[in-house]
Design a protein around this motif. Structure first.
Motif, short mmCIF file in Angstrom:
data_model
loop_
_atom_site.label_atom_id
_atom_site.label_comp_id
_atom_site.label_asym_id
_atom_site.label_seq_id
_atom_site.Cartn_x
_atom_site.Cartn_y
_atom_site.Cartn_z
N TYR A 130 0.81 -1.19 0.11
CA TYR A 130 -0.13 -0.06 0.13
C TYR A 130 0.82 1.28 0.03
O TYR A 130 0.41 2.20 -0.48
CB TYR A 130 -0.74 -0.06 0.98
CG TYR A 130 -2.22 -0.80 0.72
CD1 TYR A 130 -3.24 -0.08 -0.10
CD2 TYR A 130 -2.28 -2.17 0.88
CE1 TYR A 130 -4.43 -0.82 -0.42
CE2 TYR A 130 -3.57 -2.74 0.59
CZ TYR A 130 -4.54 -1.99 -0.20
OH TYR A 130 -5.75 -2.80 -0.45
N ARG B 280 1.18 1.72 -3.73
CA ARG B 280 0.12 2.33 -4.19
C ARG B 280 -0.24 3.87 -3.91
O ARG B 280 -0.50 4.36 -4.55
CB ARG B 280 -1.23 1.55 -3.97
CG ARG B 280 -1.09 0.22 -4.32
CD ARG B 280 -2.11 -0.73 -4.00
NE ARG B 280 -2.14 -2.06 -4.78
CZ ARG B 280 -2.90 -3.09 -4.77
NH1 ARG B 280 -4.13 -2.70 -4.01
NH2 ARG B 280 -2.89 -4.16 -5.22
N TYR C 72 -7.27 -0.76 -7.50
CA TYR C 72 -5.91 -0.25 -7.99
C TYR C 72 -5.85 -0.88 -9.41
O TYR C 72 -6.04 -2.02 -9.53
CB TYR C 72 -5.01 -0.55 -7.05
CG TYR C 72 -3.35 -0.02 -7.40
CD1 TYR C 72 -2.97 1.06 -7.32
CD2 TYR C 72 -2.58 -1.35 -8.12
CE1 TYR C 72 -1.82 1.49 -7.69
CE2 TYR C 72 -1.35 -0.87 -8.49
CZ TYR C 72 -1.07 0.36 -8.18
OH TYR C 72 0.21 0.77 -8.80
#
Length: 74
Positions: free
Chosen positions: A49, A52, A69
Motif C-alpha cells: 500500500y 500504491r 487499484y
C-alpha cells in the motif's frame, strides 16, 4: 489464535491506513503504513500500500475512483 501486542498495533495502523487510503487521503495513509513497518519491517500489505499511495500521490485517481487499484505492469 493468539495475536501478539506487536501485531495488534500493526493491524490497527494498517486498518487506519486502509481507511484513509479508501478516502483518498494517500499521504496520511502512507504515514500509517510506514508506522506499521517500523514495528514489523516485513509487513507485506503495508509495503504494497505504500507503493500504491506513492503512485496515487504522484498521479491521483479520477474523481469517480472506486478504490480499485489498476496495475500498470504484469
Amino acid at each position: 489464535m493468539i495475536v501478539s501486542e506487536k501485531m495488534t498495533k500493526v493491524l490497527a495502523l494498517y486498518n487506519e491506513g486502509l481507511s484513509l487510503y479508501k478516502n483518498r487521503k494517500f499521504v496520511e495513509a502512507k504515514a500509517n503504513f510506514q508506522k506499521a513497518l517500523e514495528i514489523e519491517p516485513n509487513d507485506g500489505p503495508s509495503l504494497l500500500y505504500i507503493e500504491r499511495c506513492d503512485d496515487y500521490i504522484a498521479d491521483p485517481p479520477p474523481e469517480d475512483w472506486d478504490g480499485v487499484y489498476n496495475m500498470k505492469t504484469k
